[in-house]
Design a protein around this motif. Sequence first.
Motif, mmCIF file in Angstrom:
data_model
loop_
_atom_site.group_PDB
_atom_site.id
_atom_site.type_symbol
_atom_site.label_atom_id
_atom_site.label_comp_id
_atom_site.label_asym_id
_atom_site.label_seq_id
_atom_site.Cartn_x
_atom_site.Cartn_y
_atom_site.Cartn_z
ATOM 1 N N MET A 166 0.864 -1.179 0.000
ATOM 2 C CA MET A 166 0.000 0.000 0.000
ATOM 3 C C MET A 166 0.900 1.227 0.000
ATOM 4 O O MET A 166 1.195 1.803 1.043
ATOM 5 C CB MET A 166 -0.914 -0.011 1.228
ATOM 6 C CG MET A 166 -1.910 1.129 1.265
ATOM 7 S SD MET A 166 -2.963 1.051 2.761
ATOM 8 C CE MET A 166 -3.856 2.614 2.622
ATOM 9 N N PRO A 167 1.354 1.646 -1.192
ATOM 10 C CA PRO A 167 2.327 2.744 -1.263
ATOM 11 C C PRO A 167 1.853 4.042 -0.647
ATOM 12 O O PRO A 167 2.678 4.873 -0.235
ATOM 13 C CB PRO A 167 2.546 2.908 -2.778
ATOM 14 C CG PRO A 167 2.153 1.615 -3.377
ATOM 15 C CD PRO A 167 1.043 1.094 -2.526
ATOM 16 N N GLU A 430 -1.335 9.537 -6.356
ATOM 17 C CA GLU A 430 -2.443 8.587 -6.448
ATOM 18 C C GLU A 430 -3.766 9.259 -6.115
ATOM 19 O O GLU A 430 -4.807 8.909 -6.677
ATOM 20 C CB GLU A 430 -2.226 7.402 -5.503
ATOM 21 C CG GLU A 430 -3.322 6.345 -5.604
ATOM 22 C CD GLU A 430 -3.107 5.170 -4.684
ATOM 23 O OE1 GLU A 430 -4.064 4.783 -3.984
ATOM 24 O OE2 GLU A 430 -1.972 4.639 -4.644
ATOM 25 N N PHE A 431 -3.727 10.241 -5.231
ATOM 26 C CA PHE A 431 -4.956 10.921 -4.843
ATOM 27 C C PHE A 431 -5.431 11.903 -5.905
ATOM 28 O O PHE A 431 -6.531 12.433 -5.815
ATOM 29 C CB PHE A 431 -4.771 11.644 -3.513
ATOM 30 C CG PHE A 431 -4.323 10.751 -2.388
ATOM 31 C CD1 PHE A 431 -4.528 9.376 -2.446
ATOM 32 C CD2 PHE A 431 -3.687 11.269 -1.273
ATOM 33 C CE1 PHE A 431 -4.113 8.547 -1.412
ATOM 34 C CE2 PHE A 431 -3.277 10.447 -0.236
ATOM 35 C CZ PHE A 431 -3.480 9.080 -0.310
ATOM 36 N N LEU A 437 -8.515 9.149 -12.727
ATOM 37 C CA LEU A 437 -8.330 8.558 -14.042
ATOM 38 C C LEU A 437 -8.461 7.039 -14.079
ATOM 39 O O LEU A 437 -8.695 6.473 -15.155
ATOM 40 C CB LEU A 437 -6.950 8.956 -14.604
ATOM 41 C CG LEU A 437 -6.716 10.457 -14.784
ATOM 42 C CD1 LEU A 437 -5.277 10.709 -15.244
ATOM 43 C CD2 LEU A 437 -7.707 11.054 -15.777
ATOM 44 N N ASP A 438 -8.313 6.381 -12.962
ATOM 45 C CA ASP A 438 -8.444 4.927 -12.934
ATOM 46 C C ASP A 438 -9.872 4.537 -13.337
ATOM 47 O O ASP A 438 -10.831 4.931 -12.680
ATOM 48 C CB ASP A 438 -8.145 4.414 -11.528
ATOM 49 C CG ASP A 438 -8.210 2.894 -11.416
ATOM 50 O OD1 ASP A 438 -8.577 2.225 -12.401
ATOM 51 O OD2 ASP A 438 -7.898 2.381 -10.318
ATOM 52 N N LEU A 458 0.826 0.804 -10.496
ATOM 53 C CA LEU A 458 1.329 1.839 -9.593
ATOM 54 C C LEU A 458 0.684 1.756 -8.219
ATOM 55 O O LEU A 458 1.249 2.254 -7.243
ATOM 56 C CB LEU A 458 1.082 3.223 -10.196
ATOM 57 C CG LEU A 458 1.749 3.498 -11.548
ATOM 58 C CD1 LEU A 458 1.344 4.875 -12.064
ATOM 59 C CD2 LEU A 458 3.266 3.384 -11.437
ATOM 60 N N LEU A 459 -0.471 1.124 -8.133
ATOM 61 C CA LEU A 459 -1.175 1.025 -6.854
ATOM 62 C C LEU A 459 -0.460 0.100 -5.872
ATOM 63 O O LEU A 459 -0.778 0.113 -4.677
ATOM 64 C CB LEU A 459 -2.615 0.549 -7.087
ATOM 65 C CG LEU A 459 -3.478 1.427 -7.991
ATOM 66 C CD1 LEU A 459 -4.873 0.833 -8.152
ATOM 67 C CD2 LEU A 459 -3.571 2.860 -7.446
ATOM 68 N N VAL A 460 0.488 -0.691 -6.371
ATOM 69 C CA VAL A 460 1.254 -1.591 -5.495
ATOM 70 C C VAL A 460 2.764 -1.406 -5.685
ATOM 71 O O VAL A 460 3.554 -2.224 -5.209
ATOM 72 C CB VAL A 460 0.870 -3.067 -5.746
ATOM 73 C CG1 VAL A 460 -0.561 -3.337 -5.312
ATOM 74 C CG2 VAL A 460 1.049 -3.451 -7.216
ATOM 75 N N GLU A 461 3.163 -0.335 -6.357
ATOM 76 C CA GLU A 461 4.580 -0.085 -6.611
ATOM 77 C C GLU A 461 5.248 0.478 -5.357
ATOM 78 O O GLU A 461 4.894 1.558 -4.874
ATOM 79 C CB GLU A 461 4.740 0.899 -7.775
ATOM 80 C CG GLU A 461 6.170 1.291 -8.092
ATOM 81 C CD GLU A 461 7.056 0.090 -8.386
ATOM 82 O OE1 GLU A 461 7.934 -0.212 -7.529
ATOM 83 O OE2 GLU A 461 6.846 -0.552 -9.442
ATOM 84 N N VAL A 462 6.208 -0.253 -4.810
ATOM 85 C CA VAL A 462 6.865 0.170 -3.569
ATOM 86 C C VAL A 462 8.091 1.037 -3.820
ATOM 87 O O VAL A 462 8.581 1.694 -2.897
ATOM 88 C CB VAL A 462 7.249 -1.058 -2.712
ATOM 89 C CG1 VAL A 462 6.004 -1.807 -2.281
ATOM 90 C CG2 VAL A 462 8.211 -1.978 -3.459
#
Length: 519
Positions: A166-167, A430-431, A437-438, A458-462
């Motif tokens: 959860m980046p 992300e916000f 856009l997602d 990108l939602l899980v990219e650390v």
Amino acid sequence: MSFQPDRRRLLGFGAGMAALSALGVPRSVLAQAASGGELAIAYPADVPTWDPNARTFPAGFSLYLTVFDQPLRQSPTLEVLPGLVTKWGYVDDKGLALGLDLRADAVFHDGSPFTAEDIRYTYFERPHAPVAEGQRKLDTAFIWRKVRDIEVISPTRAVMHFSEPMPTAISWLYFLASFVVPKQALETMGIDAFAKKPVGSGPYKVVEYQQGARMVLEAHDRYWGGKPKIGRVTIDIVRDQNARTAAIESRRASMSIDVPIREAERLGKVPGLATSIDPITDITILQVTKNGGFADQKVRLAAHHAINKAALSKAFFGGAAVPISVPAAKGTPGYPADYEFAYSEDKAKALLKEAGYGPDKPVSITLSTTNGVNPGDFDVARAIVQMWKKIGINAELETIELSTYQERLRAGALKEATLYSWGNTAGDPEFYAGYLLDPKSIFSAFKSDDLGQMIHPLLVEVDEAKRVAGYKAVNRFAAEQGYTIPLYQSVKTIAHTDKVATTKYANGLTLPSTYTLKG
């Protein structure tokens, strides 16, 4: 404005008097507060509930921050600072375990100590608790859905364990609906009683509350950050912007939030008053769809090229509204500093010609807008209609309520374009793009699979550098494809007496705990 969060810091262990009277603003209270050692604020919105984690409510964020604390907080220039959490960082190499060191000197308004149990209760026990049939879960149930457990190591140490990376976990610790609530008090009182007399650990405690009308706050004597300089704050809910102007001009309030731009400019010249007009991290965009005349990409791009954003800023915001080319505020991580979507009537006309349209054969669309919900909204929309008319886009201007926008968005029934303001106090990419856009997001208007293919990894990219670079690419791609029409950073206006010394926040927060009174 800059935004440089330290995400990878590791822990050591890893309208006049009549208008005011009509709105029910108490004359005696405002007059006393404006002339005495107290602060009276005319504020545009009330909180929907005093359960601060029930709903993500941007308009009430500053109000919640006066009563409740968050694990982390932001400086006026948006750097991440310790709050109830003093040190933080991942204690593994997969981004699945976030360690938190907690402050030992924080107490709630009822005198009970803040501990790691309150962290576990706020971010795991309450969000994951079942609800009665027909009731809606807290918004934190969605926000913290990846939390599989919170390990309490000691009263001042906890580890958040995630089911997958959860980046944005650190960003959420200082964003909407992430306020720490006291486990003992809430379980003892029950939510109904708690909502009537909220207990937080923030700089102020609620001593009086009339829903939709006013709240009276007193300084928390044992606040870990030091007792606020202003001991008592009265916040009157004054939804009409002209009435907020009248409140400060008549000195019946010490401060008015979100007064009209032109009024802010005028009030700034009045002896004894001061005003600020500043761009913030909220953005104003046109939410566009594939419907009607905007089904053609060339028409959408022409519509974007035809908007003179600098002229809008100068005409309606005194030049303070910063034009943007992508759906993010300038200076935030996901904004590509080297990219600009050009204003060009010639490009707009050429694209329309390719699509078979022009001034002699216009394409017809609908532009929806609110009126008075956000500064200058209707005037801006009306000006855009005129800009479009010059190149061959005939836009019917439709005034709607914000609730109508939400209903249409969820039903997939938005018109071609809707003027909309999007809040993001954290500034995390992300916000912005991740939500706007997602195609799987409930907030997105333009549904496109190619955007999903770019955003979902990108939602899980650390790796933070890769994540930020990815959102910069998403933002640029979305603008170039005509999936979004960003306009400008929204503007915050504050008018106050010259006896009030304020602290400006780049994200528009208004925090009485950071203010002082002169003389």
